[in-house]
Design a protein around this motif. Structure first.
Motif, PDB file in Angstrom:
ATOM      1  N   ARG A 103       0.634  -1.181   0.049  1.00 33.99           N
ATOM      2  CA  ARG A 103      -0.109   0.039   0.016  1.00 33.99           C
ATOM      3  C   ARG A 103       0.823   1.378  -0.081  1.00 33.99           C
ATOM      4  O   ARG A 103       1.577   1.432  -0.718  1.00 33.99           O
ATOM      5  CB  ARG A 103      -1.116   0.002   0.947  1.00 33.99           C
ATOM      6  N   ASN A 158      -5.481  -1.110  12.576  1.00 37.60           N
ATOM      7  CA  ASN A 158      -6.325  -0.613  11.225  1.00 37.60           C
ATOM      8  C   ASN A 158      -7.561  -0.463  10.884  1.00 37.60           C
ATOM      9  O   ASN A 158      -8.168  -0.481  12.064  1.00 37.60           O
ATOM     10  CB  ASN A 158      -5.488  -1.951  10.187  1.00 37.60           C
ATOM     11  N   ASN A 159      -7.980  -0.029   9.999  1.00 38.26           N
ATOM     12  CA  ASN A 159      -9.405   0.558   9.660  1.00 38.26           C
ATOM     13  C   ASN A 159     -10.325  -0.836  10.159  1.00 38.26           C
ATOM     14  O   ASN A 159     -11.400  -0.348  10.702  1.00 38.26           O
ATOM     15  CB  ASN A 159      -9.521   1.184   8.636  1.00 38.26           C
ATOM     16  N   ALA A 160      -9.965  -2.036   9.706  1.00 37.18           N
ATOM     17  CA  ALA A 160     -10.890  -3.046   9.859  1.00 37.18           C
ATOM     18  C   ALA A 160     -11.043  -3.173  11.390  1.00 37.18           C
ATOM     19  O   ALA A 160     -12.257  -3.226  11.841  1.00 37.18           O
ATOM     20  CB  ALA A 160     -10.212  -4.236   9.438  1.00 37.18           C
ATOM     21  N   ILE A 186     -14.745  -5.318   1.159  1.00 40.60           N
ATOM     22  CA  ILE A 186     -13.739  -4.477   0.864  1.00 40.60           C
ATOM     23  C   ILE A 186     -12.652  -5.209   0.203  1.00 40.60           C
ATOM     24  O   ILE A 186     -11.613  -4.590  -0.058  1.00 40.60           O
ATOM     25  CB  ILE A 186     -13.227  -3.297   1.798  1.00 40.60           C
ATOM     26  N   PHE A 190     -12.951  -8.852   4.242  1.00 41.45           N
ATOM     27  CA  PHE A 190     -13.563  -7.843   5.210  1.00 41.45           C
ATOM     28  C   PHE A 190     -14.969  -7.694   4.566  1.00 41.45           C
ATOM     29  O   PHE A 190     -15.303  -7.074   3.630  1.00 41.45           O
ATOM     30  CB  PHE A 190     -12.851  -6.742   5.414  1.00 41.45           C
ATOM     31  N   VAL A 231     -21.462   3.342   5.247  1.00 37.45           N
ATOM     32  CA  VAL A 231     -20.084   2.642   4.526  1.00 37.45           C
ATOM     33  C   VAL A 231     -19.767   3.171   3.203  1.00 37.45           C
ATOM     34  O   VAL A 231     -20.538   3.344   2.452  1.00 37.45           O
ATOM     35  CB  VAL A 231     -20.034   1.243   4.784  1.00 37.45           C
ATOM     36  N   HIS A 232     -18.637   3.900   3.126  1.00 40.82           N
ATOM     37  CA  HIS A 232     -18.489   4.300   1.863  1.00 40.82           C
ATOM     38  C   HIS A 232     -18.257   3.044   0.777  1.00 40.82           C
ATOM     39  O   HIS A 232     -17.255   2.500   1.113  1.00 40.82           O
ATOM     40  CB  HIS A 232     -17.090   5.165   1.852  1.00 40.82           C
ATOM     41  N   SER A 234     -16.208   2.019  -1.330  1.00 38.93           N
ATOM     42  CA  SER A 234     -14.898   2.442  -1.881  1.00 38.93           C
ATOM     43  C   SER A 234     -14.451   1.746  -3.027  1.00 38.93           C
ATOM     44  O   SER A 234     -13.609   2.397  -3.843  1.00 38.93           O
ATOM     45  CB  SER A 234     -14.012   2.499  -0.751  1.00 38.93           C
ATOM     46  N   ASP A 264     -18.013   4.860   7.956  1.00 40.83           N
ATOM     47  CA  ASP A 264     -16.583   4.205   7.640  1.00 40.83           C
ATOM     48  C   ASP A 264     -16.111   4.857   6.247  1.00 40.83           C
ATOM     49  O   ASP A 264     -16.819   4.409   5.314  1.00 40.83           O
ATOM     50  CB  ASP A 264     -16.855   2.750   7.614  1.00 40.83           C
ATOM     51  N   GLY A 266     -13.376   4.414   4.913  1.00 44.13           N
ATOM     52  CA  GLY A 266     -12.376   3.757   3.653  1.00 44.13           C
ATOM     53  C   GLY A 266     -11.054   4.176   3.784  1.00 44.13           C
ATOM     54  O   GLY A 266     -10.252   4.288   4.544  1.00 44.13           O
ATOM     55  N   SER A 298      -8.464   4.484   7.102  1.00 45.63           N
ATOM     56  CA  SER A 298      -7.113   3.927   7.006  1.00 45.63           C
ATOM     57  C   SER A 298      -6.332   4.918   7.169  1.00 45.63           C
ATOM     58  O   SER A 298      -6.237   6.154   6.628  1.00 45.63           O
ATOM     59  CB  SER A 298      -7.230   2.993   5.808  1.00 45.63           C
ATOM     60  N   ASP A 300      -2.997   4.040   5.691  1.00 46.42           N
ATOM     61  CA  ASP A 300      -2.297   3.745   4.636  1.00 46.42           C
ATOM     62  C   ASP A 300      -2.784   3.638   3.237  1.00 46.42           C
ATOM     63  O   ASP A 300      -2.489   2.797   2.199  1.00 46.42           O
ATOM     64  CB  ASP A 300      -1.554   2.528   5.064  1.00 46.42           C
ATOM     65  N   LYS A 301      -4.251   4.289   3.269  1.00 45.31           N
ATOM     66  CA  LYS A 301      -4.870   4.342   1.917  1.00 45.31           C
ATOM     67  C   LYS A 301      -4.329   5.978   1.212  1.00 45.31           C
ATOM     68  O   LYS A 301      -3.166   6.358   1.203  1.00 45.31           O
ATOM     69  CB  LYS A 301      -6.111   4.427   1.975  1.00 45.31           C
ATOM     70  N   ALA A 308      -2.890   1.995   9.893  1.00 48.14           N
ATOM     71  CA  ALA A 308      -3.664   2.600  11.108  1.00 48.14           C
ATOM     72  C   ALA A 308      -5.097   2.605  10.801  1.00 48.14           C
ATOM     73  O   ALA A 308      -5.358   2.497   9.734  1.00 48.14           O
ATOM     74  CB  ALA A 308      -2.887   3.845  11.515  1.00 48.14           C
TER      75      ALA A 308
HETATM   76  C1  LIG Z   1     -10.082  -0.417   3.070  1.00 44.85           C
HETATM   77  C2  LIG Z   1     -11.555  -0.177   3.920  1.00 44.85           C
HETATM   78  C3  LIG Z   1     -11.567  -0.848   5.304  1.00 44.85           C
HETATM   79  C4  LIG Z   1     -10.546  -1.641   5.888  1.00 44.85           C
HETATM   80  O1  LIG Z   1      -9.221  -0.680   6.158  1.00 44.85           O
HETATM   81  P1  LIG Z   1      -7.949  -1.547   6.515  1.00 44.85           P
HETATM   82  O2  LIG Z   1      -7.080  -0.406   6.954  1.00 44.85           O
HETATM   83  O3  LIG Z   1      -7.493  -2.093   5.450  1.00 44.85           O
HETATM   84  O4  LIG Z   1      -8.284  -2.462   7.586  1.00 44.85           O
HETATM   85  C5  LIG Z   1     -12.835  -0.690   5.654  1.00 44.85           C
HETATM   86  N1  LIG Z   1     -13.924   0.022   5.168  1.00 44.85           N
HETATM   87  C6  LIG Z   1     -13.751   0.422   4.175  1.00 44.85           C
HETATM   88  C7  LIG Z   1     -15.066   1.136   3.366  1.00 44.85           C
HETATM   89  C8  LIG Z   1     -12.576   0.449   3.298  1.00 44.85           C
HETATM   90  O5  LIG Z   1     -12.402   0.875   2.172  1.00 44.85           O
END
Ligand SMILES: *Cc1c(COP(=O)(O)O)cnc(C)c1O
Length: 471
Positions: A103, A158-160, A186, A190, A231-232, A234, A264, A266, A298, A300-301, A308
Protein backbone atom coordinates in the motif's frame (compact mmCIF):
# COMPACT_ATOMS: atom_id res chain seq x y z
CA UNK A 1 29.74 -42.44 -14.17
CA UNK A 2 29.54 -45.55 -16.36
CA UNK A 3 26.19 -47.06 -17.17
CA UNK A 4 27.03 -50.26 -15.35
CA UNK A 5 27.73 -48.38 -12.13
CA UNK A 6 24.55 -46.35 -12.28
CA UNK A 7 22.60 -49.50 -13.00
CA UNK A 8 24.15 -51.06 -9.94
CA UNK A 9 23.05 -48.03 -7.90
CA UNK A 10 19.52 -48.56 -9.13
CA UNK A 11 19.56 -52.17 -8.18
CA UNK A 12 20.90 -51.28 -4.77
CA UNK A 13 18.01 -48.95 -4.04
CA UNK A 14 17.62 -48.14 -0.36
CA UNK A 15 21.34 -48.60 0.19
CA UNK A 16 22.19 -45.53 2.23
CA UNK A 17 25.66 -46.62 3.25
CA UNK A 18 27.33 -44.06 0.98
CA UNK A 19 25.53 -41.10 2.58
CA UNK A 20 27.81 -39.16 4.93
CA UNK A 21 26.76 -38.76 8.56
CA UNK A 22 25.80 -35.45 10.14
CA UNK A 23 28.88 -35.39 12.39
CA UNK A 24 31.16 -36.15 9.47
CA UNK A 25 29.75 -33.22 7.48
CA UNK A 26 30.03 -30.84 10.43
CA UNK A 27 33.80 -31.36 10.45
CA UNK A 28 34.24 -30.07 6.88
CA UNK A 29 35.81 -26.66 6.61
CA UNK A 30 33.04 -25.19 4.40
CA UNK A 31 30.40 -26.32 6.88
CA UNK A 32 32.45 -24.95 9.80
CA UNK A 33 32.54 -21.58 8.10
CA UNK A 34 28.78 -21.77 7.61
CA UNK A 35 28.35 -22.54 11.31
CA UNK A 36 30.22 -19.36 12.19
CA UNK A 37 27.86 -17.38 9.95
CA UNK A 38 24.52 -19.07 10.56
CA UNK A 39 24.85 -20.75 14.01
CA UNK A 40 25.30 -24.42 14.78
CA UNK A 41 21.63 -25.40 15.38
CA UNK A 42 20.53 -23.80 12.12
CA UNK A 43 23.27 -25.50 10.09
CA UNK A 44 22.52 -28.86 11.72
CA UNK A 45 18.83 -28.57 10.86
CA UNK A 46 19.64 -27.76 7.24
CA UNK A 47 22.17 -30.64 7.05
CA UNK A 48 19.55 -33.09 8.39
CA UNK A 49 16.94 -31.77 5.98
CA UNK A 50 19.36 -32.14 3.06
CA UNK A 51 20.31 -35.71 4.04
CA UNK A 52 16.61 -36.61 4.33
CA UNK A 53 16.04 -35.26 0.84
CA UNK A 54 18.96 -37.28 -0.48
CA UNK A 55 17.66 -40.48 1.14
CA UNK A 56 14.32 -39.77 -0.51
CA UNK A 57 16.05 -39.30 -3.86
CA UNK A 58 18.04 -42.51 -3.50
CA UNK A 59 14.84 -44.36 -2.66
CA UNK A 60 13.32 -43.20 -5.93
CA UNK A 61 16.32 -44.42 -7.88
CA UNK A 62 18.40 -41.26 -8.22
CA UNK A 63 22.14 -41.62 -7.89
CA UNK A 64 23.88 -40.59 -4.71
CA UNK A 65 25.49 -37.12 -4.99
CA UNK A 66 29.12 -36.92 -3.91
CA UNK A 67 30.11 -35.15 -0.72
CA UNK A 68 31.14 -32.00 -2.54
CA UNK A 69 27.70 -31.66 -4.07
CA UNK A 70 25.96 -32.32 -0.76
CA UNK A 71 27.99 -29.54 0.85
CA UNK A 72 27.23 -27.10 -1.92
CA UNK A 73 23.51 -27.90 -1.67
CA UNK A 74 23.64 -27.14 2.06
CA UNK A 75 25.47 -23.87 1.39
CA UNK A 76 22.91 -22.88 -1.26
CA UNK A 77 19.97 -23.53 1.07
CA UNK A 78 21.55 -21.40 3.78
CA UNK A 79 22.45 -18.56 1.47
CA UNK A 80 18.84 -18.46 0.25
CA UNK A 81 17.66 -17.75 3.80
CA UNK A 82 17.75 -14.03 3.17
CA UNK A 83 15.01 -14.57 0.58
CA UNK A 84 12.63 -15.37 3.40
CA UNK A 85 12.36 -11.72 4.37
CA UNK A 86 10.14 -9.03 2.90
CA UNK A 87 12.26 -7.01 0.51
CA UNK A 88 11.97 -3.66 -1.25
CA UNK A 89 10.70 -3.82 -4.85
CA UNK A 90 10.32 -1.26 -7.61
CA UNK A 91 6.63 -0.76 -8.33
CA UNK A 92 6.33 -0.05 -12.05
CA UNK A 93 2.68 -1.14 -12.21
CA UNK A 94 1.25 2.37 -12.04
CA UNK A 95 -1.08 1.29 -9.22
CA UNK A 96 -0.34 3.81 -6.47
CA UNK A 97 -1.88 1.98 -3.50
CA UNK A 98 -0.89 -1.59 -4.39
CA UNK A 99 -2.08 -3.90 -1.63
CA UNK A 100 0.31 -6.71 -2.57
CA UNK A 101 3.23 -4.27 -2.57
CA UNK A 102 2.50 -2.77 0.84
CA UNK A 103 0.00 0.00 0.00
CA UNK A 104 1.22 3.52 0.83
CA UNK A 105 4.96 4.24 0.73
CA UNK A 106 5.81 6.69 3.51
CA UNK A 107 7.31 10.14 3.19
CA UNK A 108 10.86 10.74 4.38
CA UNK A 109 9.88 12.54 7.59
CA UNK A 110 7.61 9.65 8.58
CA UNK A 111 10.34 7.10 7.77
CA UNK A 112 12.83 9.07 9.85
CA UNK A 113 10.39 9.36 12.75
CA UNK A 114 9.81 5.60 12.73
CA UNK A 115 13.54 4.85 12.54
CA UNK A 116 14.22 7.24 15.43
CA UNK A 117 11.65 5.74 17.76
CA UNK A 118 12.03 2.10 16.68
CA UNK A 119 15.72 1.77 17.42
CA UNK A 120 15.64 3.21 20.91
CA UNK A 121 13.45 4.34 23.77
CA UNK A 122 10.90 7.09 23.30
CA UNK A 123 8.46 9.24 25.23
CA UNK A 124 5.61 7.03 23.94
CA UNK A 125 3.75 6.94 27.25
CA UNK A 126 5.83 9.38 29.22
CA UNK A 127 5.29 13.08 29.80
CA UNK A 128 8.72 14.69 29.66
CA UNK A 129 7.48 17.96 31.21
CA UNK A 130 6.44 16.50 34.55
CA UNK A 131 7.81 12.97 34.50
CA UNK A 132 4.46 11.26 34.73
CA UNK A 133 2.72 8.63 32.65
CA UNK A 134 0.60 9.77 29.75
CA UNK A 135 -1.70 8.25 27.15
CA UNK A 136 0.07 7.09 23.98
CA UNK A 137 -2.44 8.83 21.70
CA UNK A 138 -1.88 12.27 23.30
CA UNK A 139 0.22 13.84 20.55
CA UNK A 140 -1.83 12.34 17.73
CA UNK A 141 -4.96 13.67 19.31
CA UNK A 142 -3.50 17.15 19.57
CA UNK A 143 -2.57 17.03 15.86
CA UNK A 144 -6.05 15.85 14.84
CA UNK A 145 -7.67 18.49 17.04
CA UNK A 146 -5.66 21.26 15.40
CA UNK A 147 -6.04 19.96 11.87
CA UNK A 148 -9.68 18.83 11.90
CA UNK A 149 -11.13 20.49 14.99
CA UNK A 150 -12.40 17.16 16.37
CA UNK A 151 -13.50 16.65 19.98
CA UNK A 152 -11.78 13.32 20.45
CA UNK A 153 -9.83 10.61 18.64
CA UNK A 154 -8.35 7.14 18.92
CA UNK A 155 -5.88 5.42 16.62
CA UNK A 156 -5.81 1.62 16.38
CA UNK A 157 -4.01 -0.99 14.31
CA UNK A 158 -6.02 -0.72 11.09
CA UNK A 159 -9.40 0.44 9.84
CA UNK A 160 -10.96 -3.03 9.92
CA UNK A 161 -10.14 -3.09 13.65
CA UNK A 162 -11.50 0.46 14.01
CA UNK A 163 -14.89 -0.47 12.51
CA UNK A 164 -15.06 -3.63 14.59
CA UNK A 165 -14.19 -1.75 17.79
CA UNK A 166 -16.67 1.06 17.18
CA UNK A 167 -19.53 -1.34 16.49
CA UNK A 168 -18.66 -3.57 19.45
CA UNK A 169 -18.41 -0.65 21.86
CA UNK A 170 -21.50 1.22 20.70
CA UNK A 171 -23.89 -1.40 19.33
CA UNK A 172 -23.36 -4.79 20.97
CA UNK A 173 -26.77 -6.49 21.29
CA UNK A 174 -28.32 -3.48 19.56
CA UNK A 175 -29.68 -2.90 16.06
CA UNK A 176 -27.41 -1.33 13.47
CA UNK A 177 -29.16 0.33 10.55
CA UNK A 178 -27.38 -0.02 7.21
CA UNK A 179 -28.52 0.47 3.62
CA UNK A 180 -28.40 -2.57 1.33
CA UNK A 181 -26.22 -0.70 -1.18
CA UNK A 182 -23.52 -0.48 1.51
CA UNK A 183 -23.30 -4.17 2.46
CA UNK A 184 -19.87 -4.32 0.93
CA UNK A 185 -16.86 -6.57 0.88
CA UNK A 186 -13.72 -4.47 0.72
CA UNK A 187 -11.38 -7.38 0.00
CA UNK A 188 -9.20 -9.57 2.17
CA UNK A 189 -12.34 -11.11 3.66
CA UNK A 190 -13.65 -7.93 5.25
CA UNK A 191 -17.41 -8.09 4.75
CA UNK A 192 -19.59 -5.57 6.52
CA UNK A 193 -22.38 -8.05 7.47
CA UNK A 194 -19.81 -10.44 8.94
CA UNK A 195 -18.06 -7.70 10.89
CA UNK A 196 -21.43 -6.64 12.25
CA UNK A 197 -22.18 -10.20 13.35
CA UNK A 198 -18.75 -10.50 14.98
CA UNK A 199 -19.27 -7.32 16.93
CA UNK A 200 -22.45 -8.73 18.44
CA UNK A 201 -24.66 -6.13 16.76
CA UNK A 202 -27.88 -7.03 14.95
CA UNK A 203 -28.20 -6.10 11.34
CA UNK A 204 -31.14 -3.95 10.25
CA UNK A 205 -30.98 -3.72 6.47
CA UNK A 206 -32.93 -1.00 4.71
CA UNK A 207 -33.65 0.02 1.10
CA UNK A 208 -32.65 -1.98 -1.96
CA UNK A 209 -29.40 -2.66 -3.80
CA UNK A 210 -29.74 0.56 -5.76
CA UNK A 211 -32.07 2.81 -3.78
CA UNK A 212 -32.56 3.96 -0.22
CA UNK A 213 -34.28 7.09 1.10
CA UNK A 214 -34.58 9.07 4.31
CA UNK A 215 -37.94 7.49 5.17
CA UNK A 216 -36.25 4.07 5.17
CA UNK A 217 -33.77 5.38 7.75
CA UNK A 218 -36.51 7.04 9.82
CA UNK A 219 -38.66 3.91 9.89
CA UNK A 220 -35.70 1.77 10.96
CA UNK A 221 -34.65 4.09 13.79
CA UNK A 222 -38.28 4.34 14.97
CA UNK A 223 -38.52 0.58 15.15
CA UNK A 224 -35.46 0.06 17.31
CA UNK A 225 -32.37 1.02 15.26
CA UNK A 226 -29.73 2.17 17.76
CA UNK A 227 -26.88 3.19 15.45
CA UNK A 228 -26.71 4.22 11.80
CA UNK A 229 -23.72 2.86 9.93
CA UNK A 230 -22.75 4.53 6.68
CA UNK A 231 -20.09 2.70 4.65
CA UNK A 232 -18.36 4.38 1.75
CA UNK A 233 -18.61 2.06 -1.29
CA UNK A 234 -14.89 2.47 -1.82
CA UNK A 235 -14.18 -0.21 -4.43
CA UNK A 236 -17.24 -0.35 -6.70
CA UNK A 237 -19.84 1.87 -8.33
CA UNK A 238 -23.59 1.60 -8.61
CA UNK A 239 -24.92 3.61 -11.52
CA UNK A 240 -28.27 4.06 -13.20
CA UNK A 241 -31.55 4.21 -11.25
CA UNK A 242 -30.10 5.08 -7.85
CA UNK A 243 -31.10 7.17 -4.88
CA UNK A 244 -29.47 7.95 -1.58
CA UNK A 245 -30.00 10.73 0.96
CA UNK A 246 -27.08 13.07 1.69
CA UNK A 247 -24.94 12.32 4.74
CA UNK A 248 -26.06 15.65 6.27
CA UNK A 249 -29.71 14.60 6.01
CA UNK A 250 -28.99 11.26 7.66
CA UNK A 251 -27.01 13.06 10.38
CA UNK A 252 -29.90 15.43 11.08
CA UNK A 253 -32.28 12.49 11.44
CA UNK A 254 -29.82 10.63 13.68
CA UNK A 255 -29.44 13.62 16.00
CA UNK A 256 -33.16 14.26 16.10
CA UNK A 257 -33.64 10.65 17.22
CA UNK A 258 -30.61 10.56 19.52
CA UNK A 259 -28.69 7.74 17.77
CA UNK A 260 -25.06 7.94 16.63
CA UNK A 261 -24.12 8.12 12.96
CA UNK A 262 -20.92 6.19 12.24
CA UNK A 263 -19.20 6.77 8.89
CA UNK A 264 -16.66 4.23 7.61
CA UNK A 265 -14.91 6.35 5.00
CA UNK A 266 -12.42 3.69 3.91
CA UNK A 267 -9.73 5.75 2.33
CA UNK A 268 -9.76 8.86 4.45
CA UNK A 269 -8.69 11.51 1.97
CA UNK A 270 -7.69 14.78 3.61
CA UNK A 271 -7.13 16.51 0.26
CA UNK A 272 -9.44 16.74 -2.74
CA UNK A 273 -8.72 14.14 -5.43
CA UNK A 274 -10.84 16.12 -7.95
CA UNK A 275 -8.06 18.73 -8.28
CA UNK A 276 -6.08 16.09 -10.17
CA UNK A 277 -8.80 15.09 -12.60
CA UNK A 278 -10.05 12.15 -10.56
CA UNK A 279 -13.57 11.69 -9.21
CA UNK A 280 -14.15 13.39 -5.89
CA UNK A 281 -13.39 11.01 -3.04
CA UNK A 282 -15.36 12.11 0.06
CA UNK A 283 -12.97 13.76 2.52
CA UNK A 284 -12.74 13.39 6.28
CA UNK A 285 -13.49 17.11 6.62
CA UNK A 286 -16.73 16.76 4.64
CA UNK A 287 -17.88 13.80 6.68
CA UNK A 288 -17.31 15.66 9.95
CA UNK A 289 -18.96 18.80 8.58
CA UNK A 290 -22.00 16.79 7.46
CA UNK A 291 -22.44 15.75 11.08
CA UNK A 292 -21.11 12.19 11.36
CA UNK A 293 -20.60 11.45 15.07
CA UNK A 294 -17.81 8.96 14.47
CA UNK A 295 -15.62 8.77 11.37
CA UNK A 296 -13.22 5.85 10.70
CA UNK A 297 -10.60 5.54 7.97
CA UNK A 298 -7.27 3.89 7.09
CA UNK A 299 -3.84 5.38 7.67
CA UNK A 300 -2.25 3.75 4.62
CA UNK A 301 -4.67 4.51 1.82
CA UNK A 302 -5.09 8.07 0.53
CA UNK A 303 -3.75 9.50 3.77
CA UNK A 304 -0.38 8.09 2.70
CA UNK A 305 0.84 7.12 6.17
CA UNK A 306 1.51 3.88 8.04
CA UNK A 307 -1.11 1.15 8.45
CA UNK A 308 -3.57 2.48 11.01
CA UNK A 309 -7.25 2.78 11.82
CA UNK A 310 -8.20 6.32 12.75
CA UNK A 311 -11.36 6.98 14.75
CA UNK A 312 -12.43 10.62 15.12
CA UNK A 313 -15.54 12.26 16.53
CA UNK A 314 -17.65 13.13 19.54
CA UNK A 315 -16.23 12.62 23.04
CA UNK A 316 -19.41 11.03 24.38
CA UNK A 317 -18.96 8.10 22.00
CA UNK A 318 -15.18 7.99 21.99
CA UNK A 319 -15.10 7.68 25.77
CA UNK A 320 -17.05 4.44 25.49
CA UNK A 321 -14.91 3.23 22.60
CA UNK A 322 -11.62 3.90 24.43
CA UNK A 323 -12.81 2.05 27.54
CA UNK A 324 -14.02 -1.01 25.66
CA UNK A 325 -11.61 -3.97 26.26
CA UNK A 326 -11.13 -4.61 22.55
CA UNK A 327 -9.42 -1.18 22.32
CA UNK A 328 -6.42 -2.63 24.17
CA UNK A 329 -6.29 -5.61 21.84
CA UNK A 330 -6.10 -3.49 18.69
CA UNK A 331 -3.97 -0.66 20.09
CA UNK A 332 -1.45 1.14 17.95
CA UNK A 333 2.23 0.28 18.33
CA UNK A 334 4.99 2.84 18.71
CA UNK A 335 6.13 2.68 15.09
CA UNK A 336 2.63 3.33 13.83
CA UNK A 337 2.26 6.26 16.23
CA UNK A 338 5.60 7.86 15.33
CA UNK A 339 4.97 7.47 11.57
CA UNK A 340 1.42 8.75 11.75
CA UNK A 341 2.36 11.76 13.90
CA UNK A 342 4.94 12.79 11.30
CA UNK A 343 2.44 12.26 8.44
CA UNK A 344 -0.35 14.29 10.07
CA UNK A 345 2.13 17.03 10.93
CA UNK A 346 2.95 17.26 7.21
CA UNK A 347 -0.73 17.93 6.47
CA UNK A 348 -0.97 20.43 9.30
CA UNK A 349 1.99 22.35 7.82
CA UNK A 350 0.32 22.21 4.39
CA UNK A 351 3.24 20.25 2.91
CA UNK A 352 1.46 17.01 2.07
CA UNK A 353 1.53 17.54 -1.71
CA UNK A 354 5.31 17.91 -1.53
CA UNK A 355 6.04 15.32 1.17
CA UNK A 356 3.54 12.45 1.01
CA UNK A 357 4.52 10.04 -1.83
CA UNK A 358 0.92 9.00 -2.54
CA UNK A 359 -0.05 12.61 -3.25
CA UNK A 360 3.15 13.36 -5.15
CA UNK A 361 2.33 10.39 -7.40
CA UNK A 362 -1.29 11.49 -7.87
CA UNK A 363 -0.10 15.02 -8.68
CA UNK A 364 2.67 13.97 -11.13
CA UNK A 365 2.03 15.48 -14.57
CA UNK A 366 1.96 13.21 -17.58
CA UNK A 367 4.30 15.53 -19.53
CA UNK A 368 6.97 15.06 -16.85
CA UNK A 369 6.34 11.31 -16.81
CA UNK A 370 6.84 11.26 -20.59
CA UNK A 371 10.28 12.86 -20.21
CA UNK A 372 11.33 10.13 -17.81
CA UNK A 373 10.09 7.39 -20.13
CA UNK A 374 12.04 8.95 -23.04
CA UNK A 375 15.16 8.98 -20.91
CA UNK A 376 14.66 5.31 -19.93
CA UNK A 377 14.28 4.33 -23.59
CA UNK A 378 17.45 6.19 -24.50
CA UNK A 379 19.43 4.43 -21.78
CA UNK A 380 17.96 0.98 -22.37
CA UNK A 381 18.13 1.21 -26.16
CA UNK A 382 14.83 -0.64 -26.56
CA UNK A 383 11.10 -0.14 -26.21
CA UNK A 384 8.78 2.72 -26.99
CA UNK A 385 6.74 5.35 -25.15
CA UNK A 386 3.01 4.69 -25.01
CA UNK A 387 0.12 6.70 -23.58
CA UNK A 388 -1.50 4.68 -20.83
CA UNK A 389 -3.38 4.95 -17.54
CA UNK A 390 -2.34 4.73 -13.89
CA UNK A 391 -4.80 3.91 -11.12
CA UNK A 392 -5.02 4.86 -7.46
CA UNK A 393 -5.88 1.32 -6.30
CA UNK A 394 -6.09 0.15 -2.69
CA UNK A 395 -9.84 -0.16 -3.04
CA UNK A 396 -10.34 3.53 -3.69
CA UNK A 397 -11.65 5.49 -6.67
CA UNK A 398 -12.96 2.54 -8.74
CA UNK A 399 -12.82 3.01 -12.51
CA UNK A 400 -10.89 6.26 -12.09
CA UNK A 401 -7.64 6.63 -14.01
CA UNK A 402 -4.82 9.13 -14.34
CA UNK A 403 -3.36 9.65 -17.82
CA UNK A 404 0.28 8.57 -17.94
CA UNK A 405 3.12 7.51 -20.26
CA UNK A 406 4.74 4.12 -20.00
CA UNK A 407 7.78 2.35 -21.35
CA UNK A 408 6.44 -0.51 -23.47
CA UNK A 409 8.49 -3.59 -24.31
CA UNK A 410 7.05 -5.97 -26.85
CA UNK A 411 8.44 -9.48 -26.44
CA UNK A 412 7.24 -12.94 -27.41
CA UNK A 413 6.96 -14.20 -23.83
CA UNK A 414 6.00 -11.28 -21.56
CA UNK A 415 5.44 -13.57 -18.55
CA UNK A 416 8.99 -14.90 -18.84
CA UNK A 417 10.45 -11.39 -18.95
CA UNK A 418 8.30 -10.45 -15.93
CA UNK A 419 9.62 -13.49 -14.08
CA UNK A 420 13.23 -12.48 -14.77
CA UNK A 421 12.46 -8.91 -13.63
CA UNK A 422 11.05 -10.27 -10.37
CA UNK A 423 14.29 -12.15 -9.72
CA UNK A 424 16.42 -8.99 -9.80
CA UNK A 425 17.57 -7.22 -6.69
CA UNK A 426 15.63 -5.04 -6.23
CA UNK A 427 12.82 -6.90 -7.97
CA UNK A 428 10.98 -4.93 -10.65
CA UNK A 429 7.20 -5.37 -10.93
CA UNK A 430 5.86 -4.25 -14.33
CA UNK A 431 2.31 -4.31 -15.65
CA UNK A 432 1.50 -6.85 -18.35
CA UNK A 433 -1.21 -5.72 -20.70
CA UNK A 434 -2.20 -6.99 -24.13
CA UNK A 435 0.99 -9.03 -24.36
CA UNK A 436 3.23 -6.05 -23.63
CA UNK A 437 5.44 -5.44 -20.63
CA UNK A 438 4.74 -1.90 -19.38
CA UNK A 439 6.67 0.26 -16.89
CA UNK A 440 4.79 3.25 -15.45
CA UNK A 441 7.06 5.99 -14.03
CA UNK A 442 4.23 7.36 -11.86
CA UNK A 443 4.86 4.78 -9.13
CA UNK A 444 8.63 4.63 -9.59
CA UNK A 445 10.48 7.10 -7.37
CA UNK A 446 12.71 9.38 -9.47
CA UNK A 447 15.69 8.31 -7.39
CA UNK A 448 15.00 4.72 -8.54
CA UNK A 449 15.26 5.58 -12.26
CA UNK A 450 18.91 4.64 -12.54
CA UNK A 451 18.62 1.26 -10.82
CA UNK A 452 15.39 0.49 -12.70
CA UNK A 453 17.13 1.04 -16.05
CA UNK A 454 19.99 -1.20 -14.94
CA UNK A 455 17.60 -3.98 -13.88
CA UNK A 456 15.67 -3.78 -17.16
CA UNK A 457 18.87 -3.94 -19.25
CA UNK A 458 20.10 -6.94 -17.26
CA UNK A 459 16.72 -8.71 -17.48
CA UNK A 460 16.36 -8.12 -21.21
CA UNK A 461 19.80 -9.58 -21.80
CA UNK A 462 18.96 -12.72 -19.84
CA UNK A 463 15.55 -12.97 -21.51
CA UNK A 464 17.04 -12.71 -25.02
CA UNK A 465 19.68 -15.32 -24.27
CA UNK A 466 17.08 -17.75 -22.99
CA UNK A 467 13.99 -17.14 -25.09
CA UNK A 468 14.71 -15.06 -28.16
CA UNK A 469 18.18 -16.09 -29.24
CA UNK A 470 17.43 -15.49 -32.90
CA UNK A 471 16.39 -11.85 -32.57
C1 LIG B 1 -10.14 -0.36 3.22
C2 LIG B 1 -11.40 -0.29 3.94
C3 LIG B 1 -11.55 -0.83 5.23
C4 LIG B 1 -10.44 -1.59 5.91
O1 LIG B 1 -9.34 -0.78 6.20
P1 LIG B 1 -7.91 -1.43 6.55
O2 LIG B 1 -7.10 -0.28 6.98
O3 LIG B 1 -7.44 -2.10 5.32
O4 LIG B 1 -8.13 -2.40 7.66
C5 LIG B 1 -12.78 -0.73 5.84
N1 LIG B 1 -13.79 -0.11 5.24
C6 LIG B 1 -13.71 0.43 3.99
C7 LIG B 1 -14.90 1.10 3.37
C8 LIG B 1 -12.51 0.36 3.30
O5 LIG B 1 -12.40 0.88 2.06
Amino acid sequence: MSEAVSLLKCVKMNDFSGIPGVEQLLQKSVIRTLISQFSRPLVISVVREELDTIRQEVRTGRSLPDEQEIISRIAATLSKLNDLTTKPVINATGVILHTNLGRAPLGSTAVQAIADCAGGYSSLEFDLANGSRRWRNTHLHELFRRYLNVEDSLVVNNNAAAVMLVLSALARRKNVVIARNQMVEIGGGFRIPEILAQSGAHLMEIGTTNRVNLDDYRAAVESGGALILHVHPSNFKITGFTEEPGLDEIARLAHEKGVPLVHDLGSGALLDTAIFGLAHEPTVQESLAAGADIVCFSGDKLLGGPQAGIILGKSRYLEKIKKFPLARIVRADKMLICGLEATILTYLKDQALLEVPVWKMIAARSTDLRLRVDQWIKEIGAGSAEASQSTVGGGSLPEEVLPTWVLSLIVKKPDMLARILRRQSPAVIPRIQEGKVLFDPRTVFTEQDEILVKMIIRSLKEYRQKYERTT
